[in-house]
Scaffold this active site. Structure first.
Site, PDB file in Angstrom:
ATOM      1  N   SER A   1      -6.841   5.804  -3.103  1.00 17.59           N
ATOM      2  CA  SER A   1      -8.650   6.056  -3.056  1.00 17.59           C
ATOM      3  C   SER A   1      -8.913   7.563  -3.144  1.00 17.59           C
ATOM      4  O   SER A   1      -8.664   8.201  -2.123  1.00 17.59           O
ATOM      5  CB  SER A   1      -9.119   5.385  -1.927  1.00 17.59           C
TER       6      SER A   1
ATOM      7  N   HIS B   1      -8.261  -0.128  -7.423  1.00 19.08           N
ATOM      8  CA  HIS B   1      -6.968   0.394  -7.621  1.00 19.08           C
ATOM      9  C   HIS B   1      -6.517   0.056  -9.318  1.00 19.08           C
ATOM     10  O   HIS B   1      -6.688  -0.762  -9.671  1.00 19.08           O
ATOM     11  CB  HIS B   1      -5.992  -0.324  -6.701  1.00 19.08           C
TER      12      HIS B   1
ATOM     13  N   ARG C   1       0.086   0.835  -7.144  1.00 21.80           N
ATOM     14  CA  ARG C   1       0.777   0.683  -5.692  1.00 21.80           C
ATOM     15  C   ARG C   1       0.703  -0.998  -5.163  1.00 21.80           C
ATOM     16  O   ARG C   1      -0.383  -1.220  -5.160  1.00 21.80           O
ATOM     17  CB  ARG C   1       0.149   1.648  -4.611  1.00 21.80           C
ATOM     18  N   THR C   2       1.705  -1.192  -4.388  1.00 22.35           N
ATOM     19  CA  THR C   2       1.696  -2.544  -3.898  1.00 22.35           C
ATOM     20  C   THR C   2       1.451  -2.075  -2.578  1.00 22.35           C
ATOM     21  O   THR C   2       2.394  -1.509  -1.912  1.00 22.35           O
ATOM     22  CB  THR C   2       3.054  -3.268  -4.298  1.00 22.35           C
ATOM     23  N   HIS C   3       0.454  -2.811  -1.922  1.00 19.33           N
ATOM     24  CA  HIS C   3       0.563  -2.290  -0.416  1.00 19.33           C
ATOM     25  C   HIS C   3       1.366  -3.518   0.504  1.00 19.33           C
ATOM     26  O   HIS C   3       1.297  -4.685  -0.088  1.00 19.33           O
ATOM     27  CB  HIS C   3      -1.198  -2.552   0.050  1.00 19.33           C
TER      28      HIS C   3
ATOM     29  N   GLU D   1      -8.444  -1.205  11.826  1.00 20.99           N
ATOM     30  CA  GLU D   1      -8.040  -1.299  13.128  1.00 20.99           C
ATOM     31  C   GLU D   1      -9.104  -1.344  13.957  1.00 20.99           C
ATOM     32  O   GLU D   1     -10.408  -1.178  13.752  1.00 20.99           O
ATOM     33  CB  GLU D   1      -7.692   0.324  13.495  1.00 20.99           C
TER      34      GLU D   1
ATOM     35  N   SER E   1      -0.842   2.377   4.053  1.00 18.84           N
ATOM     36  CA  SER E   1       0.292   2.612   2.934  1.00 18.84           C
ATOM     37  C   SER E   1       1.052   3.739   3.471  1.00 18.84           C
ATOM     38  O   SER E   1       1.223   4.090   4.661  1.00 18.84           O
ATOM     39  CB  SER E   1      -0.625   3.028   1.653  1.00 18.84           C
TER      40      SER E   1
ATOM     41  N   ASN F   1     -13.319   8.236   5.784  1.00 19.67           N
ATOM     42  CA  ASN F   1     -14.194   7.509   7.065  1.00 19.67           C
ATOM     43  C   ASN F   1     -13.655   8.537   8.481  1.00 19.67           C
ATOM     44  O   ASN F   1     -12.281   8.359   8.279  1.00 19.67           O
ATOM     45  CB  ASN F   1     -14.450   6.157   6.992  1.00 19.67           C
TER      46      ASN F   1
HETATM   47  N1  HPA Z   1      -8.092   2.402   8.630  1.00 23.09           N
HETATM   48  C1  HPA Z   1      -7.256   2.292   7.673  1.00 23.09           C
HETATM   49  N2  HPA Z   1      -7.215   2.461   6.265  1.00 23.09           N
HETATM   50  C2  HPA Z   1      -8.235   2.958   5.792  1.00 23.09           C
HETATM   51  C3  HPA Z   1      -9.107   3.492   6.785  1.00 23.09           C
HETATM   52  C4  HPA Z   1      -9.121   3.182   7.994  1.00 23.09           C
HETATM   53  O1  HPA Z   1     -10.242   3.812   8.671  1.00 23.09           O
HETATM   54  N3  HPA Z   1      -9.972   4.042   5.516  1.00 23.09           N
HETATM   55  C5  HPA Z   1      -9.274   4.173   4.429  1.00 23.09           C
HETATM   56  N4  HPA Z   1      -8.231   3.621   4.453  1.00 23.09           N
END
Ligand code: HPA
Length: 265
Positions: free
Chosen positions: A32, A64, A85-87, A186, A205, A228
């Site tokens: 991203s 994506h 990409r495969t997560h 999280e 990832s 973020n």
């Molecule tokens: N946590 C996990 N993955 C993410 C986050 C995050 O805060 N921001 C963008 N991908």
């Protein structure tokens, strides 16, 4: 099930056939916010839908892109851009997560650049800040390696390549990336746990891909875009829209940074 390295060689052969480029030197997985870098680094020789290459499948996340591009760099080297990409959270297993990296290695790639959008734990980081990954903590409780495959992970994210990136932008900070399984973000308590463990960046990832890249003998550069602040560090709820927006906003700047780093490889 077929051997993952055999599928990767089939994929590499198909890429050579469809692009006309026999081998590649550098590969990039663009997360991203990083996708525009592909347009800046050189001349696109071929753009192949990932679904035409063995082992790849359509991505499940909006935002994506699913193409594999072969790009000729101004210095004559060939870069492979993996837009597919495969997560791990998609639930297709670690072989699929590692397939892009193994395909890159099978095309001859020696330098693997892994990028992502991620949450920041250092509270002075602003959304839109690119940071170098210095190491990782893998909280997926899984590995892309199978059997008794004991691979050293010291200096996994090459200090040589981090130093090189800093010759392009000396202000680049670094941090330890913590891969959670996701796809939920999280909890604030998990972010505190990651911080106490020595983590600075949280995401879904990269760590598993880096392990597979090391197994294949590639040198790795890892870059996170802080989209973020991680949950609880920022006081407002997280959203995928916010992550994409931060990525879009930062994209021209960080793509240019990545292009200038690649020019030095
Ligand atoms: N946590 C996990 N993955 C993410 C986050 C995050 O805060 N921001 C963008 N991908």
């Amino acid at each position: 099930m077929a051997d993952p390295f055999e599928i990767a060689s089939l994929a590499a052969a198909k890429i050579a056939e469809l692009s006309g480029v026999k081998s590649h030197d550098i590969a990039l997985t663009l997360g991203s916010g990083w996708a525009k870098a592909a347009d800046l680094i050189g001349e696109t020789v071929a753009s192949i839908p990932a679904t035409e290459i063995p082992g790849f499948s359509a991505p499940s996340v909006v935002g994506h892109v699913a193409t594999i591009r072969s790009i000729l760099l101004p210095n004559g080297k060939h870069a492979l851009v993996l837009g597919a990409r495969t997560h791990y959270y998609e639930g297709h297993g670690v072989r699929r997560v590692a397939h892009g990296v193994r395909t890159a290695a099978a095309t001859g790639v020696k330098t693997m650049i892994l990028t992502n959008g991620a949450g920041g734990i250092k509270d002075h980081w602003k959304p839109g800040t690119p940071v170098l990954i210095s190491d990782h903590i893998n909280l997926t409780a899984n590995s892309p390696l199978e059997g008794a495959t004991f691979v050293d992970l010291t200096d996994l994210y090459s200090s040589r390549l981090r130093d090189l990136a800093r010759t392009v932008d000396e202000t680049l900070d670094d941090g330890v990336y913590v891969q959670f399984r996701g796809p939920h973000y999280e909890t604030p308590a998990e972010v505190q746990m990651a911080k106490i463990m020595g983590g600075h960046i949280v995401g879904m990832s990269t760590a598993l891909e880096a392990i597979a890249a090391r197994q294949s003998g590639m040198e790795i550069l890892g870059l996170s875009l802080i989209t973020n602040l991680a949950a609880g560090i920022q006081k407002t709820p997280l959203s995928h829209a916010e992550v994409l927006e931060a990525g879009r906003e930062a994209e021209p700047r960080i793509s240019d940074l990545l292009a200038r780093i690649i020019a030095k490889l």
